[in-house]
Design a protein around this motif. Sequence first.
Motif, mmCIF file in Angstrom:
data_model
loop_
_atom_site.group_PDB
_atom_site.id
_atom_site.type_symbol
_atom_site.label_atom_id
_atom_site.label_comp_id
_atom_site.label_asym_id
_atom_site.label_seq_id
_atom_site.Cartn_x
_atom_site.Cartn_y
_atom_site.Cartn_z
ATOM 1 N N ILE A 154 0.798 -1.256 -0.059
ATOM 2 C CA ILE A 154 0.001 -0.019 0.428
ATOM 3 C C ILE A 154 0.653 1.318 -0.264
ATOM 4 N N ALA A 155 1.782 0.995 0.589
ATOM 5 C CA ALA A 155 2.795 2.328 0.935
ATOM 6 C C ALA A 155 3.670 2.317 -0.584
ATOM 7 N N ALA A 156 4.173 1.962 -1.618
ATOM 8 C CA ALA A 156 5.133 1.525 -2.211
ATOM 9 C C ALA A 156 3.431 2.169 -3.494
ATOM 10 N N ALA A 157 2.307 1.713 -3.031
ATOM 11 C CA ALA A 157 1.383 1.971 -4.366
ATOM 12 C C ALA A 157 0.830 3.927 -4.208
ATOM 13 N N LEU A 158 1.321 4.283 -2.774
ATOM 14 C CA LEU A 158 1.008 5.642 -2.895
ATOM 15 C C LEU A 158 2.532 6.799 -3.040
ATOM 16 N N ASP A 159 2.872 6.061 -2.819
ATOM 17 C CA ASP A 159 4.491 6.649 -2.934
ATOM 18 C C ASP A 159 3.922 7.257 -2.297
ATOM 19 N N TYR A 160 4.482 6.599 -0.572
ATOM 20 C CA TYR A 160 4.525 6.972 0.439
ATOM 21 C C TYR A 160 5.460 7.871 0.836
ATOM 22 N N VAL A 161 5.523 8.666 1.854
ATOM 23 C CA VAL A 161 6.741 9.437 2.251
ATOM 24 C C VAL A 161 6.498 9.081 3.852
ATOM 25 N N GLY A 162 7.346 8.579 4.727
ATOM 26 C CA GLY A 162 6.770 8.790 6.334
ATOM 27 C C GLY A 162 5.963 7.282 7.028
ATOM 28 N N VAL A 163 5.793 7.195 7.617
ATOM 29 C CA VAL A 163 4.758 5.995 9.210
ATOM 30 C C VAL A 163 3.163 6.235 8.223
ATOM 31 N N MET A 164 2.738 5.179 7.959
ATOM 32 C CA MET A 164 1.271 4.655 7.742
ATOM 33 C C MET A 164 1.443 3.366 8.227
ATOM 34 N N THR A 165 -0.416 3.279 8.557
ATOM 35 C CA THR A 165 -0.595 2.180 9.669
ATOM 36 C C THR A 165 -2.033 1.719 8.647
ATOM 37 N N VAL A 166 -2.029 0.549 8.881
ATOM 38 C CA VAL A 166 -3.082 -0.530 7.857
ATOM 39 C C VAL A 166 -3.392 -1.100 9.150
ATOM 40 N N GLU A 167 -4.654 -1.130 9.471
ATOM 41 C CA GLU A 167 -5.460 -2.132 10.322
ATOM 42 C C GLU A 167 -6.496 -3.187 9.850
ATOM 43 N N LEU A 168 -6.515 -3.934 10.539
ATOM 44 C CA LEU A 168 -7.120 -5.342 10.059
ATOM 45 C C LEU A 168 -7.516 -6.285 10.710
ATOM 46 N N PHE A 169 -8.535 -6.683 10.566
ATOM 47 C CA PHE A 169 -9.256 -7.364 10.763
ATOM 48 C C PHE A 169 -8.920 -9.147 10.534
ATOM 49 N N VAL A 170 -8.506 -10.161 11.050
ATOM 50 C CA VAL A 170 -7.868 -11.673 11.717
ATOM 51 C C VAL A 170 -8.933 -12.388 11.534
ATOM 52 N N ALA A 171 -9.880 -12.719 10.739
ATOM 53 C CA ALA A 171 -10.875 -13.882 10.651
ATOM 54 C C ALA A 171 -10.280 -15.918 10.406
ATOM 55 N N GLY A 172 -10.159 -16.364 11.044
ATOM 56 C CA GLY A 172 -9.774 -17.274 10.582
ATOM 57 C C GLY A 172 -8.184 -17.213 9.936
ATOM 58 N N ASP A 173 -7.979 -18.258 9.123
ATOM 59 C CA ASP A 173 -6.731 -17.523 8.460
ATOM 60 C C ASP A 173 -6.814 -16.836 7.472
ATOM 61 N N ARG A 174 -8.323 -15.883 7.444
ATOM 62 C CA ARG A 174 -7.915 -14.823 6.781
ATOM 63 C C ARG A 174 -7.715 -13.478 7.042
ATOM 64 N N LEU A 175 -6.593 -12.892 6.982
ATOM 65 C CA LEU A 175 -6.285 -11.247 6.848
ATOM 66 C C LEU A 175 -7.543 -9.974 5.837
ATOM 67 N N LEU A 176 -8.729 -9.269 6.486
ATOM 68 C CA LEU A 176 -9.228 -8.556 5.960
ATOM 69 C C LEU A 176 -8.812 -6.861 5.870
ATOM 70 N N VAL A 177 -8.432 -5.967 5.530
ATOM 71 C CA VAL A 177 -7.830 -5.006 5.590
ATOM 72 C C VAL A 177 -8.685 -3.434 5.837
ATOM 73 N N ASN A 178 -9.568 -3.092 7.081
ATOM 74 C CA ASN A 178 -10.278 -2.153 7.514
ATOM 75 C C ASN A 178 -10.083 -0.989 6.625
ATOM 76 N N GLU A 179 -8.771 -0.019 7.179
ATOM 77 C CA GLU A 179 -8.735 0.654 6.735
ATOM 78 C C GLU A 179 -7.355 1.361 7.239
ATOM 79 N N ILE A 180 -6.786 2.928 6.324
ATOM 80 C CA ILE A 180 -5.158 2.697 5.908
ATOM 81 C C ILE A 180 -5.608 4.266 7.153
ATOM 82 N N ALA A 181 -4.180 4.434 7.927
ATOM 83 C CA ALA A 181 -3.992 5.984 9.037
ATOM 84 C C ALA A 181 -3.083 6.407 7.919
#
Length: 355
Positions: free
Chosen positions: A239-266
């Motif tokens: 995600i950081a690379a796709a945004l050409d991001y400079v700095g610190v970024m946070t990805v909030e995730l849900f863990v459901a069984g053996d799956r990860l789902l992205v909730n949001e980016i800060a």
Amino acid sequence: MLKPGATIGILGGGQLARMMALAAAPLGLKCHIFSPKGDNPAFDVAAAFTEADYTDEAALHAFADAVDVVTYEFENVPARTADVLAGHCPVHPNARALAITQDRLTEKSFIRDLGLPVPDFRAIDSLDDLKAGMAALGGFGVLKTRRLGYDGKGQAMIRPETVLAEAWAKVGEAPCILEALVPFDRECSVIAARSANGSSAAYEICENEHRHHILSRTILPASVSSQLGHEAMAMAEKIAAALDYVGVMTVELFVAGDRLLVNEIAPRVHNSGHWTIEGAETSQFENHIRAVAGWPLGLTRRLGRIEMNNLIGDEADRWEDLLKEPGAHLHLYGKAESRPGRKMGHVTRVWPEKA
Ligand code: AMP
């Protein structure tokens, strides 16, 4: 690349800006904070501050002329403010990262289009859209305003018994996104730093517990397989690379069984990364400062088993007991007024890794 002695401008005067300024000082960098009138605990630890509205263009011009780079501690910086500043000096993270993450619909679409897993979602602009959406989702969903929601504000959980007109009224009939309700086992997040030359470093996935929609506790290691942990770190870096991001970024995730789902980016340093101050080789705040200064990133390695507890409202009144506890690292944000639900400080404990 900034030289030691340069000044970093920070929009926002809360605890995140305060901890950024505290991380900049040992590196010989100064911080100048820009924030509207109010309780601005970052002012106490900064070389300079400007107390003005984000719409005060004269103040913005003067601020931008006084600093070498601008960053921010919150994602709802008005687009016009970022534009005015960008006319004078580099602004990190960039305007596109801000625009995408300010709107939950563009954010979720962007993440999905990168091929990363997100909960099923759709745009909602009317009660009719909501009725159709809920019929498609089978009675369980989460309705969220596209803009300006945080800590559960601007949100309505929907169950089969929910009166949809009431849910629609609860979110102020504002443009929304409707998401499938994820039956998650735990909530996690990953913090990643990325520098201007494209190198990036993610911190290990951490596990977060909320109370009344506010982060209460972060623990590491998270109870997820190392495979999921590595997937999560790779997602954040993608995600950081796709945004050409400079700095610190946070990805909030849900863990459901053996799956990860992205909730949001800060697009900023995050409460769930406070553990990195004592619990990682380089803190999220230092890595953010390094990144926006154009400096090499520091190592993100975790230093032990970790628990970070927020001190919310009168929980901070326990400060004397916490000071007496060996190994408890107390942070008080210096806010003038304590209110229920207000983040007043945090405490981090780091224990040696089990043999
Ligand atoms: P958010 O503002 O999107 O971070 O949502 C706040 C909280 O609501 C999250 O931390 C979750 O506990 C819960 N939540 C949000 N979206 C969903 C979802 N799609 N399914 C289940 N719970 C959710």
